[in-house]
Design a protein around this motif. Sequence first.
Motif, mmCIF file in Angstrom:
data_model
loop_
_atom_site.group_PDB
_atom_site.id
_atom_site.type_symbol
_atom_site.label_atom_id
_atom_site.label_comp_id
_atom_site.label_asym_id
_atom_site.label_seq_id
_atom_site.Cartn_x
_atom_site.Cartn_y
_atom_site.Cartn_z
ATOM 1 N N ARG B 87 35.734 73.413 42.289
ATOM 2 C CA ARG B 87 35.862 74.294 41.122
ATOM 3 C C ARG B 87 34.469 74.593 40.572
ATOM 4 O O ARG B 87 33.503 73.869 40.851
ATOM 5 C CB ARG B 87 36.703 73.622 40.034
ATOM 6 C CG ARG B 87 38.008 73.054 40.543
ATOM 7 C CD ARG B 87 38.881 72.477 39.481
ATOM 8 N NE ARG B 87 38.276 71.461 38.657
ATOM 9 C CZ ARG B 87 38.915 70.396 38.221
ATOM 10 N NH1 ARG B 87 40.171 70.190 38.595
ATOM 11 N NH2 ARG B 87 38.324 69.536 37.434
ATOM 12 N N ALA B 88 34.384 75.602 39.739
ATOM 13 C CA ALA B 88 33.091 75.970 39.164
ATOM 14 C C ALA B 88 32.484 74.811 38.377
ATOM 15 O O ALA B 88 31.256 74.624 38.375
ATOM 16 C CB ALA B 88 33.244 77.190 38.271
ATOM 17 N N ASP B 89 33.341 74.015 37.738
ATOM 18 C CA ASP B 89 32.805 72.918 36.929
ATOM 19 C C ASP B 89 32.381 71.711 37.761
ATOM 20 O O ASP B 89 31.981 70.695 37.198
ATOM 21 C CB ASP B 89 33.769 72.511 35.815
ATOM 22 C CG ASP B 89 35.108 71.998 36.319
ATOM 23 O OD1 ASP B 89 35.952 71.640 35.483
ATOM 24 O OD2 ASP B 89 35.315 71.943 37.545
ATOM 25 N N ASP B 90 32.479 71.815 39.079
ATOM 26 C CA ASP B 90 31.903 70.796 39.966
ATOM 27 C C ASP B 90 30.442 71.097 40.283
ATOM 28 O O ASP B 90 29.778 70.309 40.957
ATOM 29 C CB ASP B 90 32.688 70.711 41.281
ATOM 30 C CG ASP B 90 34.109 70.194 41.090
ATOM 31 O OD1 ASP B 90 35.030 70.770 41.712
ATOM 32 O OD2 ASP B 90 34.291 69.237 40.310
ATOM 33 N N THR B 91 29.958 72.239 39.822
ATOM 34 C CA THR B 91 28.562 72.601 40.037
ATOM 35 C C THR B 91 27.658 71.591 39.358
ATOM 36 O O THR B 91 27.751 71.376 38.144
ATOM 37 C CB THR B 91 28.278 74.015 39.493
ATOM 38 O OG1 THR B 91 29.027 74.962 40.256
ATOM 39 C CG2 THR B 91 26.793 74.350 39.582
ATOM 40 N N ALA B 92 26.785 70.961 40.151
ATOM 41 C CA ALA B 92 25.942 69.888 39.626
ATOM 42 C C ALA B 92 24.987 69.405 40.713
ATOM 43 O O ALA B 92 25.148 69.748 41.891
ATOM 44 C CB ALA B 92 26.794 68.708 39.153
#
Lengths: 108, 123
Positions: B87-92
């Motif tokens: 998901r986009a919020d896994d960007t890290a």
Amino acid sequence: SSELTQDPAVSVALGQTVRITCQGDSLRTYYASWYQQKPGQAPVLVIYAKNNRPSGIPDRFSGSSSGNTASLTITGAQAEDEADYYCDSRDSSGNHYVFGTGTKVTVL
Amino acid sequence: QVQLVESGGGLVKPGRSLKLSCAASGFTLSNYYMSWIRQVPGKGLEWISYISTSGSSKYYADSVKGRFTISRDNAKNSLYLQMNSLRADDTAVYYCARRHCTSTSCYDAFGLWGQGTMVTVSS
């Protein structure tokens, strides 16, 4: 609660002492560790098991704990200590880890 | 030289999969619990998973449970993170980290970190 709360930012004059705190219910049961992170770098462990320093960490870094609060103290802060500092601990379940929200330390 | 080196990051579309690797050198990986920790650029650290020395025990943060799988190959001195349904919020930035041990004991602390590998989830 499984959260660890830190003040967002603190400043300290060169050579003076600064204390950073970390609050959370899990700290009543588990020790906190502390990490220093400089821009663009991976974190570095500076304190573990409440008040132990890994080899190579200056003795101006010390840790303490009381109740639900852990503290990291820098005695005689140096310019190179300017960084973000994070605490961490196991969470209340004991099976997970949780990091604090982080504190930016500025050395004036 | 004692170090951890992550690889496998990159740009991936939402819903796709990616597998990260962490190569250990200068020490025997099988002696240490290992973790994955991530950090959104400019934000704080988030622990996401750890694995016991044998691989028999694994724990995950709620944010990734059921989507990510941690594993290790002690013979290859390597740690892995299989990431599915991204998901986009896994960007890290994803770091592997080694449990801190002295000559006598091991502690609940992350004593050695890799340099991190960036994962960007975007269409």
